[in-house]
Design an enzyme around this catalytic site. Structure first.
Site, short mmCIF file in Angstrom:
data_model
loop_
_atom_site.label_atom_id
_atom_site.label_comp_id
_atom_site.label_asym_id
_atom_site.label_seq_id
_atom_site.Cartn_x
_atom_site.Cartn_y
_atom_site.Cartn_z
N LYS A 163 -49.34 -8.72 13.05
CA LYS A 163 -50.20 -7.88 12.22
C LYS A 163 -49.60 -6.49 12.15
CE LYS A 163 -54.61 -8.15 10.55
NZ LYS A 163 -55.42 -9.29 10.16
N VAL A 184 -69.94 -4.65 3.00
CA VAL A 184 -69.87 -5.49 1.79
C VAL A 184 -68.61 -5.13 1.01
CG1 VAL A 184 -71.99 -6.66 1.12
CG2 VAL A 184 -71.95 -4.18 1.08
N GLY A 185 -67.47 -5.37 1.64
CA GLY A 185 -66.18 -5.13 1.00
C GLY A 185 -65.68 -6.36 0.28
N ASN A 186 -64.36 -6.51 0.23
CA ASN A 186 -63.75 -7.59 -0.55
C ASN A 186 -64.25 -8.97 -0.16
OD1 ASN A 186 -62.06 -6.03 -2.19
ND2 ASN A 186 -60.66 -5.71 -0.47
N VAL A 187 -64.25 -9.28 1.13
CA VAL A 187 -64.67 -10.62 1.57
C VAL A 187 -66.17 -10.78 1.41
CG1 VAL A 187 -64.80 -12.22 3.51
CG2 VAL A 187 -62.73 -10.83 3.20
N ALA A 188 -66.92 -9.81 1.94
CA ALA A 188 -68.37 -10.00 2.02
C ALA A 188 -69.05 -10.02 0.66
CB ALA A 188 -68.98 -8.94 2.92
N TYR A 189 -68.49 -9.32 -0.32
CA TYR A 189 -69.13 -9.35 -1.64
C TYR A 189 -69.14 -10.80 -2.18
CZ TYR A 189 -70.45 -8.32 -6.41
OH TYR A 189 -71.12 -8.31 -7.61
N1 LIG Z 1 -59.44 -9.98 3.32
C1 LIG Z 1 -59.25 -11.13 3.93
O1 LIG Z 1 -58.83 -12.12 3.32
C2 LIG Z 1 -59.56 -11.26 5.39
C3 LIG Z 1 -60.30 -10.31 6.06
N2 LIG Z 1 -60.63 -10.50 7.37
C4 LIG Z 1 -61.43 -9.51 8.08
O2 LIG Z 1 -62.71 -9.38 7.44
C5 LIG Z 1 -63.17 -8.03 7.53
C6 LIG Z 1 -63.43 -7.47 6.13
O3 LIG Z 1 -62.23 -7.51 5.38
P1 LIG Z 1 -62.17 -7.05 3.85
O4 LIG Z 1 -63.40 -7.45 3.16
O5 LIG Z 1 -60.87 -7.49 3.35
O6 LIG Z 1 -62.11 -5.48 4.03
P2 LIG Z 1 -62.73 -4.35 3.10
O7 LIG Z 1 -62.12 -3.07 3.53
O8 LIG Z 1 -62.68 -4.73 1.68
O9 LIG Z 1 -64.27 -4.39 3.55
C7 LIG Z 1 -64.75 -3.88 4.74
C8 LIG Z 1 -66.03 -3.11 4.42
O10 LIG Z 1 -66.64 -2.73 5.65
C9 LIG Z 1 -67.15 -1.41 5.48
N3 LIG Z 1 -67.33 -0.82 6.81
C10 LIG Z 1 -66.39 -0.31 7.65
N4 LIG Z 1 -66.97 0.11 8.80
C11 LIG Z 1 -68.30 -0.14 8.66
C12 LIG Z 1 -69.43 0.07 9.50
N5 LIG Z 1 -69.32 0.62 10.70
N6 LIG Z 1 -70.64 -0.34 9.05
C13 LIG Z 1 -70.77 -0.89 7.82
N7 LIG Z 1 -69.74 -1.11 6.99
C14 LIG Z 1 -68.52 -0.73 7.41
C15 LIG Z 1 -66.13 -0.72 4.60
O11 LIG Z 1 -66.67 0.40 3.97
C16 LIG Z 1 -65.78 -1.84 3.62
O12 LIG Z 1 -66.61 -1.82 2.48
C17 LIG Z 1 -62.08 -7.28 8.31
O13 LIG Z 1 -62.39 -7.27 9.68
C18 LIG Z 1 -60.83 -8.11 8.06
O14 LIG Z 1 -59.86 -7.95 9.06
C19 LIG Z 1 -60.25 -11.62 8.05
C20 LIG Z 1 -59.53 -12.58 7.43
C21 LIG Z 1 -59.06 -12.45 6.08
C1 LIG Z 2 -55.66 -11.39 5.19
C2 LIG Z 2 -55.10 -12.67 5.63
C3 LIG Z 2 -54.32 -13.25 4.53
C4 LIG Z 2 -54.29 -12.65 6.87
C5 LIG Z 2 -54.88 -11.88 8.00
O1 LIG Z 2 -54.34 -10.87 8.37
C6 LIG Z 2 -56.12 -12.31 8.62
O2 LIG Z 2 -56.52 -13.46 8.47
O3 LIG Z 2 -56.73 -11.50 9.33
#
Ligand SMILES: NC(=O)C1=CN([C@@H]2O[C@H](COP(=O)(O)OP(=O)(O)OC[C@H]3O[C@@H](n4cnc5c(N)ncnc54)[C@H](O)[C@@H]3O)[C@@H](O)[C@H]2O)C=CC1
Ligand SMILES: CC(C)CC(=O)C(=O)O
Length: 364
Positions: free
Chosen positions: A80, A181-186
């Site tokens: 990572k 509610v970022g990329n994944v959670a939306y």
């Molecule tokens: N994007 C992916 O495909 C993957 C993501 N993940 C994990 O899932 C989680 C979310 O990833 P993404 O949606 O990509 O990231 P993102 O950055 O799009 O979303 C994260 C959201 O959490 C919010 N946030 C940060 N700290 C906070 C807090 N203390 N309280 C409330 N909200 C808070 C941010 O403002 C943001 O909207 C991360 O831990 C990431 O490592 C794991 C596997 C794959």
């Molecule tokens: C965002 C994924 C493609 C890879 C990763 O780093 C994860 O699963 O946490």
């Protein structure tokens, strides 16, 4: 932190510090274990309070990738990157190109993708310098943004956890508290809303919350109040360590299932929730959809093949729950056993000398 002591304790292979004054790049690539194959794991950009905090995050996330990739049945090791900086303010194209050159320098030992704070556009910039990057724009034959696929896997995994906790995997009428509610959670909220779940959401960014309120009729709460919500399922989808001494007494959910990496602050917190009877879907099993999807690019991407594997997250989790009950251990221990067994069996089968490439004597 004594870095070598830490690396030795958890058996890390390599830590790479990348600096580029022109672009402001300060990145740390951590490679944990490459027994199963090259280390694949995303690049996180975040505002860390100290360099030590950033190093620790890179190390913990890299180890998580070793276990995630092993448990998902991928022939990939774990690594990572973290880039120190504010993704909303500090990015520039030169930064990602400079970082791409560092990745190229590792000659395939590490392959990157998106994580918190990085996007497909950032991966495209890295791709200008190296092929060892996934999750780039689909016009290059890539799988694109992994987040919607991660979300689908989390949704399926949440259903498996509901089956374990309630004897029925329907999420209709279940109250789900979603943190971040970022990329994944939306997209996760989209699936949950479609199935008739009731959503309570929070985020540190107001516009992210508003988007979910408008689209799914979600109830909004302040960031710290999410732990007190009267809900069936707590879905941590922001950063790690939110299952800790402070939050466990406040959490009311019978199920914990979300996308965040490193959800347990320490293993002791996995033991406590197990004793309380909470069904915990281990983070790296439930959130493996994204890496399964990008890893498929290494075979020439097929969305159908990748999605079939992502569907398997449901059964993978049911297997974790089975091992947990059989061996009377918390689910995080059951998942670790599943991953470690795979790594150990491959490392045993690779202990014979194999001549790959030229023998040194051939240079004479
Ligand atoms: N994007 C992916 O495909 C993957 C993501 N993940 C994990 O899932 C989680 C979310 O990833 P993404 O949606 O990509 O990231 P993102 O950055 O799009 O979303 C994260 C959201 O959490 C919010 N946030 C940060 N700290 C906070 C807090 N203390 N309280 C409330 N909200 C808070 C941010 O403002 C943001 O909207 C991360 O831990 C990431 O490592 C794991 C596997 C794959
Ligand atoms: C965002 C994924 C493609 C890879 C990763 O780093 C994860 O699963 O946490």
């Amino acid at each position: 932190m004594e870095i070598f002591t830490y690396m030795e304790k958890y058996d890390y292979e390599q830590l790479v510090f990348c600096q580029d004054k022109n672009s402001g790049l300060k990145a740390i690539i951590a490679i944990h274990d490459t027994t199963l194959g090259p280390a694949l794991g995303g690049t996180r950009m975040w505002t860390y309070n100290s360099e030590e905090e950033a190093i620790e995050d890179a190390l913990r996330l890299a180890k998580g990738m070793t276990y995630k990739n092993a448990a998902a049945g991928l022939n990939l090791g774990g690594g990572k990157t973290v880039i120190i900086g504010d993704p909303r303010k500090d990015k520039n194209p030169e930064m990602f190109r400079a970082f791409g050159r560092y990745i190229q320098g590792l000659n395939g030992r590490y392959i990157t993708a998106e994580d918190v704070g990085t996007t497909v556009q950032d991966m495209d910039l890295i791709h200008m310098e190296t092929d060892f990057v996934t999750g780039i724009s689909p016009e290059f034959g890539s799988s694109g943004n992994p987040s919607p696929i991660t979300a689908y896997g989390v949704y399926k995994g949440m259903k498996a956890a509901a089956m374990e906790a309630y004897g029925d995997d329907s999420l209709e009428g279940k109250v789900v508290a979603v943190q971040g509610v970022g990329n994944v959670a939306y997209t996760l909220c989209e699936h949950l809303h479609k199935e008739g779940a009731k959503l309570v959401v929070t985020d540190i960014h107001k516009e992210a919350v508003q988007r979910a309120v408008d689209a799914f009729g979600a109830e909004a709460v302040d960031p710290d109040d999410i732990y007190d919500v009267d809900c069936d399922i707590y879905a941590p989808c922001a950063l790690g360590a939110t299952i800790n001494d402070d939050t466990i007494p406040r959490l009311k959910a019978k199920v914990i299932a979300g996308s965040a990496n490193n959800q347990l602050k320490s293993t002791k917190h996995g033991d406590i929730i197990h004793e309380k009877g909470v069904v915990y879907a281990p983070d790296y099993v439930i959130n493996s959809g994204g890496v399964i999807n990008v890893a498929d690019e290494l075979n020439g991407y097929s969305q159908a093949r990748a999605m079939k594997k992502v569907e398997g997250i449901y059964d993978n989790l049911m297997n974790v729950f089975k091992i947990s009950k059989r061996d009377n251990v918390p689910t995080y221990v059951a998942a670790d056993r599943m991953a470690e067994e795979r790594i150990q069996s491959v490392s045993k089968s690779r202990n014979q000398f194999l001549l790959n490439g030229h023998h040194t004597l051939s240079r004479r």
